[in-house]
Structures are given as C-alpha cells and as structure tokens.
Design a protein around this motif. Structure first.
Motif: not given
Length: 665
Positions: A466-475
């Motif tokens: 949820n942190c806006p400073y990481v890149t969230a990866v879906g599948a």
C-alpha cells in the motif's frame, strides 16, 4: 544499574512509591499525549517503584517530513531537471534530522530538569535523545504517574502512564516520549502457532503446491516452444511475453536482490531447473547470501520452499549472467516457530543503520510489541545483536511477502513507508507483490474471510504494497487458447482449477495512504470513465460510511503486473507448477535490473523509484483489459482500458520501457 524488569515489578509491593503529583494545568504545561481508550489486553497494576530504572527515549521532531514526497519526485519524475540525481545516505539523514534549535531546546530543558549532560545520548541519526532514569525522576520530569501493566497472557510486563505533560515551549520540538502512553515491554512469549503455508504465516505467499504433480513424461519437453504457454509458463514464454532479450551484462554493483523469510531455497531444485530450462546457467549457481539476524540457507531438497524456488527460478533466466543477492531474514524461531505480528523492520534495519533508531510518526526503532527482539530469548535462538546497516541495498529488490493493512498500526506502516521514500531518494527500486485474494486479504488476518466489516463486504488492502513509494505488482495469465503474442488477462482461477483454493490477483485502494500525485490523473480517468459499481467512502475516517466498500481517495493498487499463473518450477525434487503475484514480482524486478544494466553502461544512474516515470509514460506498458479480482461477496474490480485496480498500468513491454528509460538523463 538495572532496567524495568519483571523482578522490579514483583518488588513493587515491598517498596514505597514516590512520584510527583500531576500538577494543575498552568500556562507553562500542557498534556502532550493522553491515552484515549484503555488497553484491552493489559491490566493496570500498582505504581512503579521510585528507584526502578527506566530507559527513556525522546523522539525529536523531524524536519521536512512533509517535503519528502516532493524530494522524491524531484529525482524520480521524468519531467524534473534533477531526474536520476539521487542523494547519498548522508544527505538523506541531514535533510530529515531535527533542527539545531530543536536539539538545543530539548537538551537545555533536560539539563535544567536535573538530567546531567553526561547521561544524555544523542543518536547518530540525530533523531532522538536517550538516557536512563529512576521512575521518580521521569515522573517529576513529565509530571506523570507510571504504573506497571501486565498482559493477559501473563508473560509480558510493561511500563506506561495514562498521560504526561511538557512545557508548552518544548512541545513543538518533541514527537513523543517512551515510556509514556506507548508502553515499553520487557518479557514476552511468542505464539507457538506454526506457519501453515510456506512463507510468512500472515502474508502474501505463493499459491503453494498445485492440486496434482505433473505425471512422468509430461509432454512439454521443448524448452523453446511457445505453443503451450497457455498451459505452462517456461522461461521462453516469459521472454516472449515481454520481448526480453538474452542478457549479456553483469555490471558489478547491479546484482538483483530478493527477500525471503521463513521459506528457504535448496540447491538441488535450482540445479534441476537449470538443467531442464536454462542449460547455459552452470550447475551450482546460487545467490550471494546476505543473511539477517541468524537466518540460514540453503536447506535440504525435501525442505525447499515454494516462494524461494519460485523467485529464483524466475529471476535467473532473465538476469543471468548477472547475480542474485539473497536477503534471508530472521532466525528459525521468529521466521517459523514464533512468527511475529510486524513485518519488514529488521530487513530495513540491515539495509540502513539509521533506520534502527529512526523516529517518525510516533515510532522509534523496531516496535517491541510487534517485531523480533535480538538476542533471541528462545532456547537455541540467534544470540547476536539486531543487525543494523550491515548490507548495502541492491539497486532493485523483489519482495513477495506482506499482510493485511488492517493488521498493523498506521504509524508503524507510515514510518516504514517513509524509509522506502528515503531509499528511493538514494536510487533503489522496491517491488512488492499485491496479494493473491482479489479485493480481500489473506484469510485469518483481519477476519477469517480476509474481508472487513460486520458482513465481510468491505475490501481489505494489503501492506507494505500500500505504500506509495514502492511499486505494487499484480498478476496476469495467458488464458487457455491464447498465445504469448496477445495481451494477457488478469489472473483469476476458481478453486480446483488447478489450485486447491481460489486465486485472484489483488488490487484496490489503501485505507492508510491517499493517492500520490503521480497517480492522481490515472485514478481520475479511471473513476470518470469506468466507475466501479460499488458504494464507497472517502478517507479512513469515514470507513464503511453509507455502505461503502472501498476508499475512493486511497492510493491505488497495483501499479503494474506480470505473469503469475502456471509457472514451471522444480520444487522438492519434482517438476510442478506454481504462481501468484509472488511470481509476477521477480519477473518485473528482473526487467528493471536489465534496464539498469543498459543505463549503467551509458554512465547513467539506476532508475530508482520507477512509478512517476511509468505513470507519465503508460505507452511503455501493454494495457490489460480482460479479467477481474473477485472476493468479499463481490465480483471485485474489472480490468479496463488504462489504469485499473486489477492489473494497474498493465504488463511490461521491454523494448518500449528500455527506450523510455534510456531517453532520461
């Protein structure tokens, strides 16, 4: 000299209690913190003996926390003239350190109150003062009454007060003080519940073992064939999906990092995979061990973990001859036998020594109630000290673990997220998997269903993704009958097809963080053109209002996606399949590692925090417009043109991404 211990508490009945009475409120004093509700699991006992030693820590107000986002955008946004001009760790510490005015004011107040200068320690990162003091001294200093608290489990004791006071001219310089309203605990026994799934007991884990193992003589023996990628994803399928070339570079210092906890790789499975799918990778190839707080690896083949083998068997075919660095965290006690509630702090401690004592958002250092304590008090546990600043973070780190956002205090999350901001300022890229339960969380975290609200209908975002400073990866997934030359669909499988439980790529909107500036335009377009058919609330303060099931103002998850279904792996000596957003994350991280190779070859910096560049250039992604992520008694969100809370901006197109990032300074 002794600190607050169980023995000290037991002795309290035999010692007289002294302490300054809380004064009537005057113009010079004000309540700095007050407990608003009683602790539900802690029983308030007697006053703490006056001669009990307490370890006092004063968190000083940081400078420029409100400017951190703008600092990061300045070096990460493609339109900035300072793109790629990353900061040093010293520059980061200096930018956020308390002002000299704050340091001087608080020290002068302490000395004037009877705490001699020789007793006061100022932390290396300048964020806090620490000293030991008798309970009576702390009570007089803060005009408070300190009591012992005993946990209902009988194995933990804490020191705390219901409120404390500060001079009004000092308040502006202090974040918080411990022991205070926030307790300090001294002795505790961890839960003995063993993790039921490989990986962290409460978190984003791989899908685990498939419903059946592939039979002997499984027909897909052509390692270069792309005809069966709708059934089995091999390294050749991954490279074809995203047009990834064969790598030839291994720039020193550009190794890719991968995080593991409670799940361990074995060499035999890696060698079987190399032999079958990547014969150009020598047998015995293994990651560089950066072990944290007593971690160990590899293990015997029978004990090999699904997460570790999945991560490495996906990354090596893309990045080789470049190497992997393994951040294996925690001794066996905390990783498996007595899993803790918190997550990630000891990992960040090892990467940034200043984080071990960093004060922000009413949290300083690791949380004694949530994080592991070292030396480990369990028999046979790691007896070393908490490891701080022992490893330099790699340029890119892939992390396929996490837990429900609802499970951890907001301040705990914000402090950690601020560390990702600081590391992003220094040019590091962190990628986290979004989760495997659609709009819900891992069952058993917040609720048995993984969904929130009395009826289990409110969507449950994840942490730390949820942190806006990481890149969230879906599948994503190549659906049956489709090829690698077509856009994929959102990964979404019913139970038994082929997994024992239902699996759907996770996405939604955070209840902790608002949408960051780089994402706002994409979210506005999404809501204007593809408004979800669900009631919503606006901000966590109105959680669930008007029947809302998601936060309309929250940070959107995920940012991007990659394949995460029907992945060919060797696990425990067997040829099998695995998947999850846990698979998508190392794929995307490997691609960023290759892009860094090319930038470094041109004398440029690593890409660092990639989100602003990707949101400004969505043309470098393949948009995914099919599929959904159901859960929480709903159909979830739908993949639509443009960004969506299912697959984000889409899947990578390596040539376009490379072109864009190479065009930047």
């Amino acid at each position: 000299m002794r600190f607050f211990t169980i023995a000290a508490v037991a002795a309290s009945v035999a010692l007289s209690v002294q302490g300054a009475a809380v004064p009537s409120h005057g113009a010079h004093l004000a309540v700095h913190e007050r407990r608003s509700v009683p602790h539900r699991e802690w029983i308030k006992r007697s006053r703490i003996p006056s001669k009990t030693k307490l370890p006092v820590r004063i968190g000083l107000k940081q400078r420029n926390l409100e400017k951190g986002h703008d600092y990061l955008m300045d070096v990460s946004h493609p339109d900035s003239p300072n793109y790629g001009k990353h900061w040093t760790s010293e520059q980061v510490i200096e930018a956020f350190a308390p002002a000299e005015e704050t340091v001087d004011a608080v020290r002068d107040w302490l000395v004037a109150s009877g705490i001699s200068p020789g007793r006061i320690v100022h932390s290396d990162n300048k964020a806090w003062f620490a000293f030991d003091a008798f309970a009576e001294e702390v009570e007089q200093l803060l005009h408070a009454e300190y009591h012992e608290y005993e946990h209902l489990d009988g194995d933990r004791v804490a020191a705390a007060c219901d409120e404390y006071h500060l001079p009004t001219h000092i308040q502006e310089h202090i974040d918080y003080i411990t022991p205070g309203v926030k307790m300090i605990t001294t002795s505790r026994k961890r839960s003995t519940k063993r993790s039921s799934i490989p990986g962290k007991s409460k978190g984003v884990t791989p899908l685990g073992a498939p419903s059946t193992k592939w039979p002997t003589g499984f027909p897909f023996n052509d390692i270069n064939s792309l005809e069966t990628c709708d059934v089995l994803i091999t390294p050749a399928c991954v490279k074809a999906l995203y047009d990834i070339p064969t790598n030839t570079k291994a720039t020193p210092g550009n190794e890719m990092g991968v995080y593991e906890e409670g799940d361990y790789y074995d060499q035999e499975d890696l060698d079987l995979f190399f032999q079958k799918y990547t014969p150009y990778i020598p047998q015995g190839t293994h990651p560089t061990p950066n072990f944290i707080d007593g971690a160990e690896a590899p293990v015997a083949v029978a004990d090999g973990g699904g997460e570790s083998t999945l991560d490495m068997e996906l990354a090596y075919p893309i990045i080789f001859p470049q190497s992997l660095v393994l951040y294996q965290t925690d001794d066996y006690d905390y990783a498996v036998e007595y899993p803790v509630e918190g997550f990630g702090n000891e990992f960040l401690d090892a990467l940034d020594g200043s984080y071990c004592t960093y004060s922000a958002y009413n949290e300083t250092g690791d949380d004694p109630k949530l994080d592991p304590v070292y030396p480990d008090p369990h028999p046979g546990g790691y007896q070393g000290q908490l490891m701080c600043g022992v490893y330099k973070p790699t340029n890119v780190i892939s992390i396929s673990y996490g837990e429900a956002e609802i499970d951890l205090p907001e301040n705990y999350q914000r402090r950690q997220c601020n560390e990702f901001l600081k590391l992003g300022l220094q040019g590091h890229t962190f990628l986290y998997s979004s989760g495997d339960f659609g709009v819900g969380g891992y069952p058993g975290d917040a609720t048995s269903s993984g969904c929130l609200g009395p009826d289990g209908t409110i969507f449950d975002p994840q942490f730390p993704v949820n942190c806006p400073y990481v890149t969230a990866v879906g599948a994503t997934k190549v659906y049956p009958g489709h090829s690698v030359f077509e856009p994929e669909s959102a990964a979404n499988d019913l139970a038994g097809a082929p997994w024992a439980r239902a699996y759907s790529t996770a996405g939604g909107f955070s209840n902790v963080y608002a949408a960051p500036s780089y994402q706002q335009a994409a979210l506005s377009t999404y809501f204007a053109e593809h408004n979800p058919p669900y009631p919503y609330y606006e901000g966590n303060a109105s959680f669930g209002a008007n029947g809302g099931v998601y936060n309309r103002l929250g940070r959107g998850i995920p940012d991007v996606s990659a394949n995460g279904d029907n992945i060919a792996v060797f696990l425990n000596g067997n040829f099998t399949i695995n998947g999850g957003t846990s698979a998508a994350t190392p794929i995307f991280a490997s691609i960023i590692t290759l892009i860094n190779e090319e930038r470094l070859a041109l004398g440029k910096s690593p890409v660092g925090f990639i989100n602003p560049a990707l949101y400004s250039n969505p043309w470098v992604m393949t948009d995914i417009t099919n599929g959904s992520n159901p859960n929480c008694h709903s159909d979830g969100f739908s993949a639509v043109p443009g960004w969506d809370p299912v697959t984000g901006l889409g899947t990578p197109n390596f040539p376009r991404m490379l072109e864009m990032f190479l065009s930047l300074p």
